[in-house]
Design a protein around this motif. Structure first.
Motif, PDB file in Angstrom:
ATOM      1  N   LEU A  55      18.440  14.584   7.291  1.00 46.49           N
ATOM      2  CA  LEU A  55      17.650  15.613   7.974  1.00 46.49           C
ATOM      3  C   LEU A  55      18.487  16.431   8.952  1.00 46.49           C
ATOM      4  CD1 LEU A  55      14.349  13.630   8.700  1.00 46.49           C
ATOM      5  CD2 LEU A  55      14.792  15.245   6.839  1.00 46.49           C
ATOM      6  N   SER A  56      19.592  15.835   9.439  1.00 51.37           N
ATOM      7  CA  SER A  56      20.439  16.556  10.396  1.00 51.37           C
ATOM      8  C   SER A  56      21.151  17.743   9.760  1.00 51.37           C
ATOM      9  CB  SER A  56      21.476  15.611  11.008  1.00 51.37           C
ATOM     10  OG  SER A  56      22.500  15.296  10.078  1.00 51.37           O
ATOM     11  N   ARG A  57      21.224  17.774   8.434  1.00 51.18           N
ATOM     12  CA  ARG A  57      21.873  18.893   7.754  1.00 51.18           C
ATOM     13  C   ARG A  57      20.932  20.083   7.578  1.00 51.18           C
ATOM     14  NH1 ARG A  57      26.241  18.313   9.490  1.00 51.18           N
ATOM     15  NH2 ARG A  57      24.966  17.061  10.890  1.00 51.18           N
ATOM     16  N   ILE A  58      19.684  19.930   8.008  1.00 47.29           N
ATOM     17  CA  ILE A  58      18.725  21.030   7.938  1.00 47.29           C
ATOM     18  C   ILE A  58      18.785  21.815   9.245  1.00 47.29           C
ATOM     19  CG2 ILE A  58      16.286  21.638   7.743  1.00 47.29           C
ATOM     20  CD1 ILE A  58      15.869  19.079   6.148  1.00 47.29           C
ATOM     21  N   PRO A  59      19.192  23.078   9.196  1.00 50.32           N
ATOM     22  CA  PRO A  59      19.324  23.866  10.435  1.00 50.32           C
ATOM     23  C   PRO A  59      17.973  24.259  11.007  1.00 50.32           C
ATOM     24  CG  PRO A  59      19.731  25.250   8.525  1.00 50.32           C
ATOM     25  CD  PRO A  59      19.561  23.847   8.000  1.00 50.32           C
ATOM     26  N   TYR A  60      17.977  24.807  12.210  1.00 50.32           N
ATOM     27  CA  TYR A  60      16.744  25.226  12.876  1.00 50.32           C
ATOM     28  C   TYR A  60      16.153  26.507  12.295  1.00 50.32           C
ATOM     29  CZ  TYR A  60      17.374  21.829  16.656  1.00 50.32           C
ATOM     30  OH  TYR A  60      17.484  20.671  17.381  1.00 50.32           O
TER      31      TYR A  60
END
Length: 320
Positions: A55-60
């Motif tokens: 999930l950390s690879r999904i940007p804002y």
């Protein structure tokens, strides 16, 4: 193909994990020291780490669900509701038979959202990355309510719902929060892929290797395999056919098919082995283990046939 390429291949690592797990299981070589409570903790925290990294690879950017209501609704419908219908029907057909305990595992398959790897797979296969990213975050947030609701609706008072809620908060709440702290941390893609595949290998071995298959008639496995086939292959082909007839392009079709057909088996395993089922946990893992086998075949099929590079290039060229 060198060792690094094999370690990066999800299909290969899943197949290898299932082979090693079955050999360990059928050979009676699974360590007795790994008691159920230890396996449960290892599974849950391994999955927490995996989901946090994924999930950390999904940007804002472009995550606002209000501004992209259609995309978000499609993700939730495909990834939670439509993808849960077949395993739930299977559970209700089998729950009053002699193998109702084994069929309980289908509840956790139904409750689980689509795999977190839908985002990187959408990137690799030229899918709709923004749709995949938004859909993943929103679907996993909705799953905080969806998973306990499905378990309460099907199992009711036979499980302790407080334990269910605590498990769901560990599995999804921690990664959803922790991943936002890591979005700007650079992680080598190859290294991350290898690490995640090794985690998958470990969880499959840990769960399937300890599953009790003894005394289960062959027809029961055939039934569970048929349910898993309909849920992955059947639903995947149905979405592909329907959206292609509607004139929907390659990028959206790829992501929608992944959302509908590629369940997060790690969450299903973690929920099942968390202890909420008590003594029937081992029985319930039979349905999940069978589903994992079918999902491995489906992943390999998507990689080599359904989303092959030649087909992708042909489809994109025709759209252009």
């Amino acid at each position: 193909m060198n060792m690094k390429s094999l370690l990066k291949s999800s299909a290969f690592m899943m197949m290898l994990a299932m082979f090693v797990a079955l050999v360990t299981n059928l050979g009676g070589w699974f360590p007795e020291s790994l008691r159920p409570n230890i396996r449960s903790d290892l599974t849950i925290w391994t999955l927490v780490v995996m989901l946090t990294l994924s999930l950390s690879r999904i940007p804002y950017r472009n995550l606002n669900p209000v501004a992209h209501g259609t995309s978000v609704l499609r993700a939730v419908m495909l990834g939670l509701i439509i993808s849960s219908i077949i395993p739930l029907i299977g559970y209700y057909i089998l729950k009053d038979t002699d193998f109702g305990n084994q069929a309980t595992g289908l509840i956790f398959v139904a409750a689980a959202p689509f795999a977190g790897s839908v985002v990187p797979l959408s990137y690799i296969l030229r899918g709709d990355m923004e749709h995949a990213a938004r859909g993943t975050i929103v679907t996993y947030v909705v799953s905080l309510v969806w998973i306990p609701a499905i378990i309460w609706f099907t199992l009711g008072e036979s499980v302790e719902m407080t334990d269910v809620l605590i498990t769901v908060l560990k599995l999804l709440g921690i990664p959803l929060i922790a991943s936002r702290l890591l979005t700007k941390v650079k992680i080598d893609k190859d290294l991350m892929a290898i690490f995640l595949n090794l985690c998958i290998f470990f969880m499959v071995w840990l769960s399937v290797g300890a599953t009790n298959f003894k005394g289960i008639p062959a027809w029961v496995f055939v039934v569970f395999a048929l349910i898993a086939f309909l849920r992955s292959f059947g639903l995947g082909f149905a979405v592909e056919r329907a959206e292609k007839r509607m004139g929907i392009g390659w990028s959206q079709r790829v992501t929608d098919i992944l959302m509908a057909s590629y369940k997060n088996k790690g969450i299903a395993i973690a929920l099942c082995t968390s202890g909420i089922l008590g003594p029937i946990t081992g029985d319930a893992m039979v349905a999940i283990a069978t589903s994992i086998i079918m999902e491995i075949i489906w992943v390999a099929f998507m990689d080599s046939v359904l989303f092959s590079r030649k087909r992708m290039e042909r489809e994109l060229a025709s759209e252009a």
